[in-house]
Design a protein around this motif. Structure first.
Motif, short mmCIF file in Angstrom:
data_model
loop_
_atom_site.label_atom_id
_atom_site.label_comp_id
_atom_site.label_asym_id
_atom_site.label_seq_id
_atom_site.Cartn_x
_atom_site.Cartn_y
_atom_site.Cartn_z
N ASP A 257 3.91 -16.68 -25.14
CA ASP A 257 3.60 -16.48 -23.73
C ASP A 257 4.90 -16.60 -22.95
O ASP A 257 5.42 -17.69 -22.74
N LEU A 258 5.46 -15.46 -22.58
CA LEU A 258 6.76 -15.41 -21.93
C LEU A 258 6.78 -16.14 -20.59
O LEU A 258 7.81 -16.66 -20.18
N ARG A 259 5.63 -16.21 -19.91
CA ARG A 259 5.56 -16.86 -18.60
C ARG A 259 5.67 -18.38 -18.71
O ARG A 259 5.99 -19.04 -17.73
N LYS A 260 5.37 -18.92 -19.87
CA LYS A 260 5.27 -20.37 -20.01
C LYS A 260 6.41 -20.99 -20.81
O LYS A 260 6.40 -22.19 -21.07
N ILE A 261 7.39 -20.20 -21.20
CA ILE A 261 8.52 -20.75 -21.94
C ILE A 261 9.31 -21.67 -21.02
O ILE A 261 9.73 -21.26 -19.93
N PRO A 262 9.50 -22.94 -21.42
CA PRO A 262 10.24 -23.88 -20.57
C PRO A 262 11.67 -23.40 -20.31
O PRO A 262 12.26 -22.73 -21.17
N PRO A 263 12.22 -23.75 -19.15
CA PRO A 263 13.55 -23.24 -18.78
C PRO A 263 14.67 -23.69 -19.73
O PRO A 263 15.69 -23.00 -19.83
N GLU A 264 14.49 -24.80 -20.44
CA GLU A 264 15.53 -25.25 -21.37
C GLU A 264 15.61 -24.38 -22.63
O GLU A 264 16.59 -24.41 -23.37
N VAL A 265 14.57 -23.58 -22.88
CA VAL A 265 14.56 -22.68 -24.03
C VAL A 265 15.20 -21.36 -23.60
O VAL A 265 14.69 -20.66 -22.73
N GLN A 266 16.32 -21.03 -24.23
CA GLN A 266 17.07 -19.83 -23.88
C GLN A 266 16.98 -18.73 -24.93
O GLN A 266 17.33 -17.59 -24.67
N ARG A 267 16.50 -19.09 -26.14
CA ARG A 267 16.49 -18.12 -27.23
C ARG A 267 15.40 -18.50 -28.23
O ARG A 267 15.23 -19.67 -28.56
N LEU A 268 14.67 -17.48 -28.71
CA LEU A 268 13.69 -17.65 -29.79
C LEU A 268 14.16 -16.77 -30.95
O LEU A 268 14.29 -15.56 -30.79
N VAL A 269 14.40 -17.40 -32.10
CA VAL A 269 14.90 -16.67 -33.27
C VAL A 269 13.77 -16.56 -34.29
O VAL A 269 13.21 -17.58 -34.70
N PHE A 270 13.44 -15.34 -34.68
CA PHE A 270 12.35 -15.07 -35.61
C PHE A 270 12.94 -14.80 -37.00
O PHE A 270 13.76 -13.89 -37.16
N THR A 271 12.53 -15.62 -37.97
CA THR A 271 13.11 -15.54 -39.31
C THR A 271 12.02 -15.37 -40.36
O THR A 271 10.86 -15.68 -40.12
N VAL A 272 12.44 -14.90 -41.53
CA VAL A 272 11.57 -14.85 -42.71
C VAL A 272 12.40 -15.40 -43.87
O VAL A 272 13.56 -15.00 -44.05
N THR A 273 11.81 -16.30 -44.63
CA THR A 273 12.48 -16.88 -45.79
C THR A 273 11.56 -16.79 -47.00
O THR A 273 10.35 -16.71 -46.86
N ILE A 274 12.17 -16.80 -48.18
CA ILE A 274 11.41 -16.78 -49.43
C ILE A 274 11.30 -18.22 -49.93
O ILE A 274 12.31 -18.86 -50.21
N HIS A 275 10.07 -18.71 -50.04
CA HIS A 275 9.82 -20.09 -50.48
C HIS A 275 10.26 -20.26 -51.94
O HIS A 275 9.90 -19.46 -52.80
N ASP A 276 11.04 -21.31 -52.21
CA ASP A 276 11.53 -21.63 -53.57
C ASP A 276 12.22 -20.44 -54.23
O ASP A 276 12.11 -20.23 -55.44
#
Length: 191
Positions: free
Chosen positions: A97-116
């Protein structure tokens, strides 16, 4: 169909989808027909970063064991872990929800990792059709999509995309950057 992005391309959400309030971030992938002797388990995560590009706290790392952001409105919600990645479409998803992101949050990084990945002898070279897409929650229309087309034969962690604040507006960067060392390499980078 939304805008198709290329690696490194940056787009202002205001320009491509004015009045966008909330986005569904879908991440998907397929496993090539390869036999490592183990099932593949890929996991999506979101790193909520401050102006210094570091995690604001451990609770700002959103993944299958911490599904919601720590703010009262829970502006980031992970929709859960898909253990197989089978089927068409999105394998894992996050609602922001872009309207509710707190002001201290400047970046959201979306990642994918392979477990084990190291223990199982797996890497992103054995993955195909990986993508990240943004969908307008209100209209259900895809706004933009980034398909990973490079070959990553040794990487076990991938930064797919990032939403970041610039000049008061949210922008998307199609990153497509791979790392060795799995999830730990990303935790080290952002902690």
């Amino acid at each position: 169909m939304g805008i198709s992005l290329q690696k490194g391309q940056r787009v202002s959400l205001d320009k491509v989808a004015p009045n966008l309030k909330a986005v569904f971030v879908g991440l998907g992938w397929d496993v090539k027909s390869t036999d490592t002797g183990h099932d593949f388990d890929l996991d999506s995560s979101v790193f909520m970063l401050g102006a210094n590009e570091k995690l604001l706290s451990d609770n700002h790392f959103i993944f299958y064991n911490n599904l919601t952001s720590p703010d009262a409105s829970q502006c980031v919600k992970h929709m859960g872990d898909n253990l197989t990645g089978e089927g068409e479409g999105d394998d894992e998803a996050v609602i922001v929800d872009l309207r509710k992101i707190p002001p201290e949050v400047q970046r959201l990084v979306f990642t994918v990792t392979i477990h084990d990945a190291e223990k199982r002898g797996q890497n992103f070279g054995q993955i195909e059709n990986a993508f990240v897409r943004l969908v307008n929650v209100e209209t259900k229309q895809e706004v933009m999509r980034y398909d990973l087309v490079e070959d990553y034969s040794v990487e076990t962690a991938m930064i797919m995309a990032e939403l970041y604040l610039k000049d008061g507006t949210w922008r998307l960067n199609a990153v497509g950057q791979g790392y060795q060392g799995g999830l730990q390499s990303l935790l080290d980078r952002y902690s």
